[in-house]
Design an enzyme around this catalytic site. Sequence first.
Site, PDB file in Angstrom:
ATOM      1  N   GLU A   1       0.908  -1.086   0.123  1.00 19.79           N
ATOM      2  CA  GLU A   1      -0.093  -0.010  -0.032  1.00 19.79           C
ATOM      3  C   GLU A   1       0.929   1.291  -0.161  1.00 19.79           C
ATOM      4  O   GLU A   1       1.212   1.694   0.898  1.00 19.79           O
ATOM      5  CB  GLU A   1      -0.899   0.067   1.277  1.00 19.79           C
ATOM      6  CG  GLU A   1      -1.845   1.254   1.101  1.00 19.79           C
ATOM      7  CD  GLU A   1      -2.682   1.517   2.707  1.00 19.79           C
ATOM      8  OE1 GLU A   1      -3.740   2.157   2.094  1.00 19.79           O
ATOM      9  OE2 GLU A   1      -2.364   0.718   3.492  1.00 19.79           O
TER      10      GLU A   1
ATOM     11  N   HIS B   1      -5.734   5.772  -2.306  1.00 16.00           N
ATOM     12  CA  HIS B   1      -4.751   7.117  -2.009  1.00 16.00           C
ATOM     13  C   HIS B   1      -4.694   7.938  -3.305  1.00 16.00           C
ATOM     14  O   HIS B   1      -3.502   8.245  -3.516  1.00 16.00           O
ATOM     15  CB  HIS B   1      -3.497   6.655  -1.320  1.00 16.00           C
ATOM     16  CG  HIS B   1      -3.606   6.061   0.085  1.00 16.00           C
ATOM     17  ND1 HIS B   1      -3.773   6.810   1.306  1.00 16.00           N
ATOM     18  CD2 HIS B   1      -3.801   4.714   0.297  1.00 16.00           C
ATOM     19  CE1 HIS B   1      -3.878   6.101   2.166  1.00 16.00           C
ATOM     20  NE2 HIS B   1      -3.935   4.953   1.799  1.00 16.00           N
TER      21      HIS B   1
ATOM     22  N   ASN C   1     -12.384   6.069   1.396  1.00 10.35           N
ATOM     23  CA  ASN C   1     -11.185   6.748   2.281  1.00 10.35           C
ATOM     24  C   ASN C   1     -10.019   6.932   1.602  1.00 10.35           C
ATOM     25  O   ASN C   1      -9.702   6.065   0.721  1.00 10.35           O
ATOM     26  CB  ASN C   1     -11.018   5.556   3.491  1.00 10.35           C
ATOM     27  CG  ASN C   1     -11.786   5.508   4.522  1.00 10.35           C
ATOM     28  OD1 ASN C   1     -12.251   6.492   5.519  1.00 10.35           O
ATOM     29  ND2 ASN C   1     -12.915   4.405   4.248  1.00 10.35           N
ATOM     30  N   ALA C   2      -9.591   7.983   1.448  1.00  8.37           N
ATOM     31  CA  ALA C   2      -8.356   8.514   0.838  1.00  8.37           C
ATOM     32  C   ALA C   2      -8.659   8.234  -0.715  1.00  8.37           C
ATOM     33  O   ALA C   2      -7.782   7.973  -1.354  1.00  8.37           O
ATOM     34  CB  ALA C   2      -7.084   7.596   1.081  1.00  8.37           C
TER      35      ALA C   2
ATOM     36  N   ASP D   1      -7.427  -3.140   7.758  1.00  5.63           N
ATOM     37  CA  ASP D   1      -6.605  -2.216   7.687  1.00  5.63           C
ATOM     38  C   ASP D   1      -6.265  -1.897   9.188  1.00  5.63           C
ATOM     39  O   ASP D   1      -6.023  -0.692   9.279  1.00  5.63           O
ATOM     40  CB  ASP D   1      -7.295  -0.822   7.033  1.00  5.63           C
ATOM     41  CG  ASP D   1      -6.272   0.149   6.723  1.00  5.63           C
ATOM     42  OD1 ASP D   1      -5.246  -0.241   6.715  1.00  5.63           O
ATOM     43  OD2 ASP D   1      -6.799   1.206   6.400  1.00  5.63           O
TER      44      ASP D   1
END
Length: 371
Positions: free
Chosen positions: A123, A185, A209-210, A264
């Site tokens: 990641e 991300h 998320n992100a 996570d």
Amino acid sequence: MILKNCTFFNENFEKEYGDIEIENGKIKQIGILDGDGKDMTGKIIIPVFIDVHIHGCAGGDASDADKSGLEKMAKELAKHGVTSFCPTSMTLPKERLESIVETIKEFKEENHGGAKVMGINLEGPFIAMSKKGAQNADYVRGGTIEEFDDLYAKSGKLVTIAPEAFDSEKFINHAKDYVNVSIGHSSANADECKKAIDCGISHATHLFNAMTPMAHREAGIAGTVLDDERVMCELICDGGHICPTVLRNAFKILGENRAVVISDSMRGAGLGEGEFELGGQAVFVKPGGKYAVLEDGTIAASISNIHTEFKNLISFGIDFKTALKSCTINPAKSINEDKNIGSIAVGKCADLVALNENLDIEEVYINGILA
């Protein structure tokens, strides 16, 4: 060994009654079988949980490049019914990532007990600065085929990238032959996301998320991956990263086959409140907190586990079959391991969890051996 009088969920995730014979770590037969065995009356037998995105728990962290920490993770995960996992690295210097990769590869090949390592989840570092979240900004960089090959091609399962952050088309076309490439991300817009999917991205890292959100005039990453059946979507179901209402809507779109529940989690999972380290940064678990945060309050990571999230989903109103598949066979498919794990079927690993009527764990079997 034969497990007798089982109420279990078969390979189609339908409830069935019968016996399960285990031999050499595999499921040999399923049915009404002759012979004595262990009576499982009153227990619900399900496939074990699979966590394809986990940084750490119980004080261990994949990015420590430390086998003792990986062993802590493996044994803690087994207690929660997770018997296969992908240790997940953070955004770090190449030399550090090389050490992490080598340590995880060696650990996977050793007989350590506890949950089994399936492969590495990288990641970062090939992400967008604007959506780095709790990743270390000092080491964010564009992806290159050379670095991917040096680190990862022979030992990985997943790699997260921000496709708009570098010239990613060649990278995706190369990497997809070795691993499943995930978008995350990332600040990509809908068109950039769609282009990346057309190139070969098949996974989305912690949906919502992100990443760019879905809005009524711009689908962003969230809306685009939800709309594309080629993409499997990770979901952190701790009740904090995504609110239950949004989770219910996401599951309505994703259905039974595309949601992948992940923890996570970071090293503080299972240890209560306190200060911990994640990717070289201080993170904090506050009293009563649902997740770890950076000093400025940015969400850093989960402190949950897949079993807890499975029970959360049931309480949030997700039907049992969909919740179970999202914690078992779907994660297995997302890392191309569904021929070996993820469901109760003849020929697959005898990885089984026995639950009571409250869905609490009573027994965990890894390759047919009681953990």
